[in-house]
Design a protein around this motif. Structure first.
Motif, PDB file in Angstrom:
ATOM      1  N   THR A 244      -6.437  -8.871 -17.149  1.00  0.00           N
ATOM      2  CA  THR A 244      -7.610  -9.475 -17.785  1.00  0.00           C
ATOM      3  C   THR A 244      -7.240 -10.810 -18.426  1.00  0.00           C
ATOM      4  O   THR A 244      -7.964 -11.800 -18.278  1.00  0.00           O
ATOM      5  CB  THR A 244      -8.206  -8.520 -18.832  1.00  0.00           C
ATOM      6  OG1 THR A 244      -8.547  -7.291 -18.190  1.00  0.00           O
ATOM      7  CG2 THR A 244      -9.436  -9.112 -19.480  1.00  0.00           C
ATOM      8  N   LEU A 245      -6.136 -10.833 -19.131  1.00  0.00           N
ATOM      9  CA  LEU A 245      -5.693 -12.093 -19.741  1.00  0.00           C
ATOM     10  C   LEU A 245      -5.391 -13.146 -18.679  1.00  0.00           C
ATOM     11  O   LEU A 245      -5.758 -14.310 -18.826  1.00  0.00           O
ATOM     12  CB  LEU A 245      -4.459 -11.852 -20.609  1.00  0.00           C
ATOM     13  CG  LEU A 245      -4.706 -11.122 -21.929  1.00  0.00           C
ATOM     14  CD1 LEU A 245      -3.383 -10.794 -22.602  1.00  0.00           C
ATOM     15  CD2 LEU A 245      -5.574 -11.944 -22.833  1.00  0.00           C
ATOM     16  N   MET A 246      -4.731 -12.730 -17.618  1.00  0.00           N
ATOM     17  CA  MET A 246      -4.392 -13.676 -16.559  1.00  0.00           C
ATOM     18  C   MET A 246      -5.667 -14.205 -15.886  1.00  0.00           C
ATOM     19  O   MET A 246      -5.782 -15.399 -15.612  1.00  0.00           O
ATOM     20  CB  MET A 246      -3.491 -13.004 -15.522  1.00  0.00           C
ATOM     21  CG  MET A 246      -2.959 -13.975 -14.487  1.00  0.00           C
ATOM     22  SD  MET A 246      -1.739 -13.254 -13.399  1.00  0.00           S
ATOM     23  CE  MET A 246      -2.706 -12.071 -12.510  1.00  0.00           C
ATOM     24  N   ALA A 247      -6.638 -13.315 -15.634  1.00  0.00           N
ATOM     25  CA  ALA A 247      -7.889 -13.745 -15.014  1.00  0.00           C
ATOM     26  C   ALA A 247      -8.650 -14.699 -15.930  1.00  0.00           C
ATOM     27  O   ALA A 247      -9.220 -15.693 -15.470  1.00  0.00           O
ATOM     28  CB  ALA A 247      -8.756 -12.531 -14.683  1.00  0.00           C
ATOM     29  N   THR A 248      -8.640 -14.417 -17.225  1.00  0.00           N
ATOM     30  CA  THR A 248      -9.314 -15.295 -18.187  1.00  0.00           C
ATOM     31  C   THR A 248      -8.676 -16.678 -18.185  1.00  0.00           C
ATOM     32  O   THR A 248      -9.371 -17.698 -18.185  1.00  0.00           O
ATOM     33  CB  THR A 248      -9.257 -14.681 -19.593  1.00  0.00           C
ATOM     34  OG1 THR A 248      -9.878 -13.394 -19.553  1.00  0.00           O
ATOM     35  CG2 THR A 248      -9.971 -15.557 -20.606  1.00  0.00           C
ATOM     36  N   MET A 249      -7.370 -16.717 -18.189  1.00  0.00           N
ATOM     37  CA  MET A 249      -6.668 -18.003 -18.157  1.00  0.00           C
ATOM     38  C   MET A 249      -6.950 -18.746 -16.850  1.00  0.00           C
ATOM     39  O   MET A 249      -7.137 -19.962 -16.849  1.00  0.00           O
ATOM     40  CB  MET A 249      -5.166 -17.796 -18.334  1.00  0.00           C
ATOM     41  CG  MET A 249      -4.779 -17.250 -19.691  1.00  0.00           C
ATOM     42  SD  MET A 249      -5.215 -18.352 -21.030  1.00  0.00           S
ATOM     43  CE  MET A 249      -4.060 -19.654 -20.729  1.00  0.00           C
TER      44      MET A 249
ATOM     45  N   VAL B 262      -9.637 -18.464 -14.840  1.00  0.00           N
ATOM     46  CA  VAL B 262     -11.022 -18.949 -14.839  1.00  0.00           C
ATOM     47  C   VAL B 262     -11.157 -20.154 -15.764  1.00  0.00           C
ATOM     48  O   VAL B 262     -11.800 -21.150 -15.418  1.00  0.00           O
ATOM     49  CB  VAL B 262     -11.997 -17.816 -15.238  1.00  0.00           C
ATOM     50  CG1 VAL B 262     -13.388 -18.349 -15.531  1.00  0.00           C
ATOM     51  CG2 VAL B 262     -12.065 -16.770 -14.137  1.00  0.00           C
ATOM     52  N   GLY B 263     -10.542 -20.090 -16.939  1.00  0.00           N
ATOM     53  CA  GLY B 263     -10.588 -21.228 -17.862  1.00  0.00           C
ATOM     54  C   GLY B 263      -9.964 -22.470 -17.264  1.00  0.00           C
ATOM     55  O   GLY B 263     -10.493 -23.569 -17.405  1.00  0.00           O
ATOM     56  N   SER B 264      -8.855 -22.298 -16.581  1.00  0.00           N
ATOM     57  CA  SER B 264      -8.195 -23.444 -15.943  1.00  0.00           C
ATOM     58  C   SER B 264      -9.062 -24.028 -14.835  1.00  0.00           C
ATOM     59  O   SER B 264      -9.172 -25.250 -14.708  1.00  0.00           O
ATOM     60  CB  SER B 264      -6.844 -23.021 -15.372  1.00  0.00           C
ATOM     61  OG  SER B 264      -5.977 -22.629 -16.400  1.00  0.00           O
ATOM     62  N   LEU B 265      -9.669 -23.162 -14.033  1.00  0.00           N
ATOM     63  CA  LEU B 265     -10.529 -23.650 -12.951  1.00  0.00           C
ATOM     64  C   LEU B 265     -11.759 -24.373 -13.501  1.00  0.00           C
ATOM     65  O   LEU B 265     -12.170 -25.405 -12.958  1.00  0.00           O
ATOM     66  CB  LEU B 265     -10.941 -22.496 -12.043  1.00  0.00           C
ATOM     67  CG  LEU B 265      -9.826 -21.915 -11.181  1.00  0.00           C
ATOM     68  CD1 LEU B 265     -10.323 -20.687 -10.427  1.00  0.00           C
ATOM     69  CD2 LEU B 265      -9.287 -22.943 -10.215  1.00  0.00           C
ATOM     70  N   LEU B 266     -12.347 -23.837 -14.571  1.00  0.00           N
ATOM     71  CA  LEU B 266     -13.504 -24.511 -15.168  1.00  0.00           C
ATOM     72  C   LEU B 266     -13.117 -25.861 -15.758  1.00  0.00           C
ATOM     73  O   LEU B 266     -13.858 -26.843 -15.626  1.00  0.00           O
ATOM     74  CB  LEU B 266     -14.130 -23.616 -16.241  1.00  0.00           C
ATOM     75  CG  LEU B 266     -14.869 -22.379 -15.727  1.00  0.00           C
ATOM     76  CD1 LEU B 266     -15.320 -21.508 -16.895  1.00  0.00           C
ATOM     77  CD2 LEU B 266     -16.046 -22.769 -14.866  1.00  0.00           C
ATOM     78  N   ALA B 267     -11.970 -25.922 -16.398  1.00  0.00           N
ATOM     79  CA  ALA B 267     -11.504 -27.199 -16.961  1.00  0.00           C
ATOM     80  C   ALA B 267     -11.230 -28.207 -15.844  1.00  0.00           C
ATOM     81  O   ALA B 267     -11.562 -29.389 -15.973  1.00  0.00           O
ATOM     82  CB  ALA B 267     -10.248 -26.979 -17.799  1.00  0.00           C
TER      83      ALA B 267
END
Length: 159
Positions: A50-55, A57-62
């Motif tokens: 979950t933490l890895m997926a959150t990171m 997704v955040g990186s892709l959005l940025a």
């Protein structure tokens, strides 16, 4: 004698069984402790994923936001160059800059220029008109995005 003969092996066997049981217990105890420290539970795996997926997704959005901002900044720089060229062309024409007009920009599909009268003023008794000049981009079926806006002062002539 027989009874003592049979008892001795049983005692030895019982002793061996208890030794084996105690060694199994002790090895299980000693081996289970390090395994508990090294093993990963399903909950830990889920939390880690979950933490890895959150990171991710955040990186892709940025990254996507960065790409949009870069494209918009490049478009604005190009629009400044186009505006300079258009204003140069208008100022050299006999009619000058039209106070209210709109047109497509050649070579830039989806880009438009527009002039609108902003206001007329007379500082120091010299009549002038302020014209707002804008360049927009528009994607098919999308809203107009202003790229450049400027206000120009045009003399109304002394008569």
């Amino acid at each position: 004698m027989r009874s003592s003969h049979f008892r001795a092996p049983k005692q030895e066997s019982a002793k061996k069984d208890s030794d084996v049981k105690s060694s199994v217990k002790s090895s299980a105890k000693s081996s289970s402790r390090p395994l508990r420290g090294k093993a990963i539970t399903l909950l830990e795996v889920i939390v880690g994923l979950t933490l890895m997926a959150t990171m991710l997704v955040g990186s892709l959005l940025a990254f996507a936001a960065h790409q949009r901002q870069t494209r918009l900044a490049d478009a604005k720089l190009q629009a400044v160059a186009v505006a300079d060229e258009l204003l140069d062309r208008f100022s050299g024409s006999p009619g000058g800059l039209p106070p209210a007009g709109r047109g497509a920009i050649p070579g830039k599909p989806g880009w438009f220029w527009q002039t609108t009268p902003a206001r007329a003023i007379a500082p120091a008794q010299i009549p002038v008109r302020i014209i707002r000049f804008q360049i927009f981009s528009q994607k098919p079926n999308g809203p107009l995005t202003p790229l450049v806006t400027g206000e120009l002062v045009q003399s109304l002539g002394v008569g």
